[in-house]
Design an enzyme around this catalytic site. Structure first.
Site, PDB file in Angstrom:
ATOM      1  N   HIS A 196       0.809  -1.217   0.000  1.00 16.31           N
ATOM      2  CA  HIS A 196       0.000   0.000   0.000  1.00 16.31           C
ATOM      3  C   HIS A 196       0.842   1.267   0.000  1.00 16.31           C
ATOM      4  O   HIS A 196       0.386   2.312  -0.425  1.00 16.31           O
ATOM      5  CB  HIS A 196      -1.027  -0.048   1.131  1.00 16.31           C
ATOM      6  CG  HIS A 196      -2.124  -0.985   0.785  1.00 16.31           C
ATOM      7  ND1 HIS A 196      -2.023  -2.345   1.004  1.00 16.31           N
ATOM      8  CD2 HIS A 196      -3.282  -0.795   0.122  1.00 16.31           C
ATOM      9  CE1 HIS A 196      -3.099  -2.925   0.531  1.00 16.31           C
ATOM     10  NE2 HIS A 196      -3.879  -2.022  -0.006  1.00 16.31           N
ATOM     11  N   ARG A 303     -10.900   2.398  -1.363  1.00 16.25           N
ATOM     12  CA  ARG A 303     -10.363   1.592  -0.254  1.00 16.25           C
ATOM     13  C   ARG A 303     -10.608   2.341   1.050  1.00 16.25           C
ATOM     14  O   ARG A 303      -9.772   3.137   1.480  1.00 16.25           O
ATOM     15  CB  ARG A 303      -8.853   1.382  -0.437  1.00 16.25           C
ATOM     16  CG  ARG A 303      -8.453   0.522  -1.621  1.00 16.25           C
ATOM     17  CD  ARG A 303      -6.940   0.387  -1.658  1.00 16.25           C
ATOM     18  NE  ARG A 303      -6.478  -0.672  -2.502  1.00 16.25           N
ATOM     19  CZ  ARG A 303      -5.986  -0.517  -3.739  1.00 16.25           C
ATOM     20  NH1 ARG A 303      -5.923   0.690  -4.268  1.00 16.25           N
ATOM     21  NH2 ARG A 303      -5.577  -1.554  -4.425  1.00 16.25           N
ATOM     22  N   ARG A 339     -15.683   0.035  -1.166  1.00 19.43           N
ATOM     23  CA  ARG A 339     -15.348  -1.274  -0.608  1.00 19.43           C
ATOM     24  C   ARG A 339     -15.358  -1.178   0.907  1.00 19.43           C
ATOM     25  O   ARG A 339     -14.775  -0.255   1.483  1.00 19.43           O
ATOM     26  CB  ARG A 339     -13.962  -1.718  -1.078  1.00 19.43           C
ATOM     27  CG  ARG A 339     -13.617  -3.094  -0.517  1.00 19.43           C
ATOM     28  CD  ARG A 339     -12.301  -3.578  -0.988  1.00 19.43           C
ATOM     29  NE  ARG A 339     -11.207  -2.834  -0.394  1.00 19.43           N
ATOM     30  CZ  ARG A 339      -9.928  -3.050  -0.704  1.00 19.43           C
ATOM     31  NH1 ARG A 339      -9.608  -3.952  -1.610  1.00 19.43           N
ATOM     32  NH2 ARG A 339      -8.982  -2.349  -0.138  1.00 19.43           N
ATOM     33  N   GLU A 438     -10.838 -12.207  -5.163  1.00 14.52           N
ATOM     34  CA  GLU A 438      -9.404 -12.091  -4.899  1.00 14.52           C
ATOM     35  C   GLU A 438      -8.860 -13.271  -4.101  1.00 14.52           C
ATOM     36  O   GLU A 438      -7.701 -13.277  -3.702  1.00 14.52           O
ATOM     37  CB  GLU A 438      -9.093 -10.760  -4.210  1.00 14.52           C
ATOM     38  CG  GLU A 438      -9.911 -10.471  -2.970  1.00 14.52           C
ATOM     39  CD  GLU A 438      -9.600  -9.110  -2.353  1.00 14.52           C
ATOM     40  OE1 GLU A 438      -8.605  -8.470  -2.719  1.00 14.52           O
ATOM     41  OE2 GLU A 438     -10.376  -8.697  -1.469  1.00 14.52           O
ATOM     42  N   ASP A 462      -4.335  -9.404  -4.671  1.00 13.81           N
ATOM     43  CA  ASP A 462      -4.450 -10.523  -3.741  1.00 13.81           C
ATOM     44  C   ASP A 462      -4.635 -11.849  -4.463  1.00 13.81           C
ATOM     45  O   ASP A 462      -4.108 -12.870  -4.024  1.00 13.81           O
ATOM     46  CB  ASP A 462      -5.605 -10.283  -2.761  1.00 13.81           C
ATOM     47  CG  ASP A 462      -5.166  -9.369  -1.636  1.00 13.81           C
ATOM     48  OD1 ASP A 462      -4.072  -9.610  -1.094  1.00 13.81           O
ATOM     49  OD2 ASP A 462      -5.886  -8.416  -1.326  1.00 13.81           O
ATOM     50  N   CYS A 509     -10.000  -4.451 -10.540  1.00 15.61           N
ATOM     51  CA  CYS A 509      -9.485  -3.259  -9.861  1.00 15.61           C
ATOM     52  C   CYS A 509      -8.105  -3.494  -9.259  1.00 15.61           C
ATOM     53  O   CYS A 509      -7.609  -2.662  -8.508  1.00 15.61           O
ATOM     54  CB  CYS A 509     -10.467  -2.764  -8.810  1.00 15.61           C
ATOM     55  SG  CYS A 509     -10.773  -3.964  -7.512  1.00 15.61           S
TER      56      CYS A 509
HETATM   57  C1  PEP Z   1      -6.544  -6.382  -4.891  1.00 16.14           C
HETATM   58  O1  PEP Z   1      -6.311  -7.215  -4.018  1.00 16.14           O
HETATM   59  O2  PEP Z   1      -6.269  -6.536  -6.106  1.00 16.14           O
HETATM   60  C2  PEP Z   1      -7.180  -5.104  -4.533  1.00 16.14           C
HETATM   61  C3  PEP Z   1      -7.552  -4.240  -5.454  1.00 16.14           C
HETATM   62  O3  PEP Z   1      -7.335  -4.828  -3.201  1.00 16.14           O
HETATM   63  P1  PEP Z   1      -6.152  -4.317  -2.253  1.00 16.14           P
HETATM   64  O4  PEP Z   1      -4.974  -3.994  -3.136  1.00 16.14           O
HETATM   65  O5  PEP Z   1      -6.671  -3.135  -1.515  1.00 16.14           O
HETATM   66  O6  PEP Z   1      -5.925  -5.505  -1.364  1.00 16.14           O
HETATM   67 MG    MG Z   2      -7.184  -7.077  -2.060  1.00 12.63          MG
END
Ligand code: PEP
Ligand code: MG
Length: 595
Positions: A196, A303, A339, A438, A462, A509
């Site tokens: 992140h 997010r 989300r 995911e 994920d 996404c």
């Molecule tokens: C993902 O897992 O692709 C996603 C978009 O969620 P995050 O990156 O917030 O886990």
């Molecule tokens: Mg994710």
């Protein structure tokens, strides 16, 4: 011949673009603390005075940082406020003084002891959110320690001039407390491409290379550094030729980025008149205007956990509602997919630096956390529902692994609806409900899940991590993180087929959706919407405009026939290079990657 000073390091390109600047070392390695016994009352008095002075200096320092925030960064001032509150808390300051008095030991040692006591207190807290706030306690005590020992190297205090931030690791708390206007680039020892922190760097258009392992040992503050975030390359103390070459590349990249930005707001229509909806992922409500500038037609992923992370105290229903309402209204009729809280994984847990959490990615995260903390979840759902009366709001559950979990989540949503009915609060009764795909098990039962939702959105960050067993934040295995792996492509295909069979749209996404080289293939696999980091939108739109449905369908059909990721990548790049020789390199920018 290169002068001895030049050194090239390869890491993971986490945010594109080129930065050239002087290094600002923001060490977060523990300060070495020695034990000292104090002889008498006078020694203890002096030590307490020394400690109080360090606390005062820390307070002045944090206040200064807070007061210096300007522009959009003022939205983060509550992060600093929280640090100031910790500084005043008895648990640290008063306890340290008591320990100095009671045990006749030096301030550094006493402070460490107070922090250990606080750690065991936090360890016993059930509530994961509050437990995670120990990271802030550690952060503040680290600042006090540095003032005590005269080591001023911290994540906060070095940003007094523009430069390239060099750090072992950067937590979301670090990046939010920095004045990012001063940051030209990031280079870190740790981290993977979809951590992140990398995502935040992209959102702020700051070139970043992560996962360099030993970069903090190789770079000294003040060294001239080139950060090529597109290629994942860092050059330390470049020679004249290299510097010259990179200045040219930087200029070319800037021109290219400006050029595509001028067409960003135009729709992504293919040569054969097929329109592709290109959306943005956001972490903070304040990003809405930026993503619209980059040409977002929707927000395919909000997010929401970052709103929780950056608040001084856990936001209540009204605060959440106002935040979601603001996003919905600012989008002026464009849809937003909110989300629900996706806490865990590399959000909070790695941040807190808890080695005890051996497998945070497989732990209590995403929907699992929310189903355990039902009231917190329902509160968020009521806020989302209320916001749905003010725009095109959709809700999406993360980390769904099977039908049971989905039905439980929908049950909580239903309870939230009933409560709002009882209150007479307005909401959109038709609000769409979707899930992230995911977890590999969700792919396997996508047909069963599709009966209960209005849309799917594939989270490749994920999905790749879980299906290829690659920790997305571990730089040691970053090279094995392969979006083009045949297993991943098949899972995308299977999800799309299940969704379409049930008559629901399938979006993506994950970061893969923002890779221009992957876009024709993804569209060929049948994805209906793509949502990505806003910076990627202009390039993705440009790619869509140059392709046709015919091209991408054929491309996907053939790509699915290969046995390895390397073969798929070579094939896709070869095909795209044939079609668009002027779009090279396919990584997406003209700055090249052959450093
Ligand atoms: C993902 O897992 O692709 C996603 C978009 O969620 P995050 O990156 O917030 O886990
Ligand atoms: Mg994710």
């Amino acid at each position: 011949m290169k002068p001895a000073g030049q050194k090239i390091m390869h890491g993971v390109g986490a945010s594109p673009g080129i930065a050239i600047g002087h290094a600002l070392h923001v060490g977060r390695h523990p300060v070495q603390v020695v034990y000292r016994h104090l002889e008498d009352a006078a020694g203890r008095r002096d030590e307490i005075e020394r400690f109080d002075a360090a606390v005062r200096a820390t307070r002045e320092h944090l206040t200064q940082v807070r007061d210096d925030l300007h522009g959009p960064m003022t939205d983060y001032s509550y992060v600093i406020e929280a640090h100031l509150m910790i500084l005043s808390d008895k648990m640290i300051s008063q306890r340290t003084v008591d320990i100095i008095r009671e045990q006749s030991i030096n301030a550094e040692w006493a402070l460490n002891q107070a922090v250990s006591e606080a750690a065991s207190f936090f360890d016993h807290i059930q509530d994961e959110y509050i437990r995670a706030r120990f990271a802030d306690v550690e952060y503040v005590t680290d600042l006090i320690l540095r003032h005590l020992v005269g080591a001023t190297s911290t994540a906060l205090d070095q940003l007094e001039g523009k430069g390239v931030v060099v750090a072992h690791d950067l937590s979301p708390a670090d990046t939010t407390s920095m004045d990012l206007d001063w940051v030209m680039g990031f280079v870190t020892d740790m981290g993977g491409p979809t951590s992140h922190t990398a995502i935040m760097a992209q959102a702020k258009a700051i070139p970043a290379v992560v996962g360099l392992r030993r970069v903090t040992a190789e770079i000294n503050s003040g060294d001239l550094v080139i950060v090529d975030g597109s290629a994942g390359v860092v050059v330390i103390n470049p020679d004249e030729d290299t510097l010259h070459d990179y200045r040219d590349r930087q200029e070319a990249y800037t021109l290219y980025a400006q050029e595509i930005l001028t067409k960003a707001h135009l729709p992504a229509d293919t040569a054969d008149n097929h329109r592709v909806d290109v959306g943005a992922n956001i972490e903070l409500a304040e990003e809405v205007s930026t993503v619209l500038t980059y040409g977002a037609e929707s927000i395919g992923l909000y997010r929401t956990e970052f709103f929780y992370i950056t608040q001084k105290t856990r936001p209540n229903e009204d605060e959440l509602f106002l935040n979601f309402k603001m996003v919905a209204e600012r989008l002026e009729g464009r849809p937003v997919t909110i989300r629900t809280l996706d806490i865990g994984g590399d959000k909070f847990l790695s941040d807190v630096g808890l080695p005890e959490e051996i497998n945070p990615a497989l732990g209590l995260r995403g929907i699992r956390f929310c189903l355990k903390e039902r009231e917190l979840f329902k509160e968020q759902l009521r806020a989302v529902l209320r916001a749905s009366a003010f725009g095109r709001v959709r809700v999406m559950f993360p980390l769904i692994s099977g039908v049971d979990e989905l039905l439980q989540a929908k049950e909580v949503l239903e309870e939230a609806r009933v409560e709002l009915e009882e209150r007479g609060a307005a909401y959109d009764p038709e609000m769409e409900v979707g899930i992230m795909i995911e977890v590999p098990s969700a792919v396997a039962v996508a047909d069963l899940l599709a009966d209960h939702v209005d849309f799917f959105s594939i989270g490749t960050n994920d999905l790749i991590q879980y299906s290829l067993a690659i920790d997305r934040v571990n730089e040691q295995v970053a090279h094995l993180y392969q979006p083009m792996h045949p297993a991943v492509l098949r899972m995308i295909q299977q999800t799309v087929a299940a969704g379409h069979q049930a008559g629901i749209p399938v979006a993506m996404c994950g970061e893969m959706a923002g890779d221009p080289a992957a876009v024709p293939l993804l569209l060929g696999l049948g994805l209906d919407h793509l949502s990505m980091n806003a910076l990627a939108i202009p390039r993705v739109k440009q790619m869509v405009r140059r392709t046709s449905r015919e091209l991408w369908t054929a491309l996907a059909a053939e790509a699915l026939g290969f046995a390895t990721a390397t073969q798929v990548i070579e094939f896709v790049h070869r095909e795209l290079a044939k079609q668009f020789p002027d779009l090279l390199p396919l990584g997406g920018d003209p700055a090249g990657d052959e450093a």
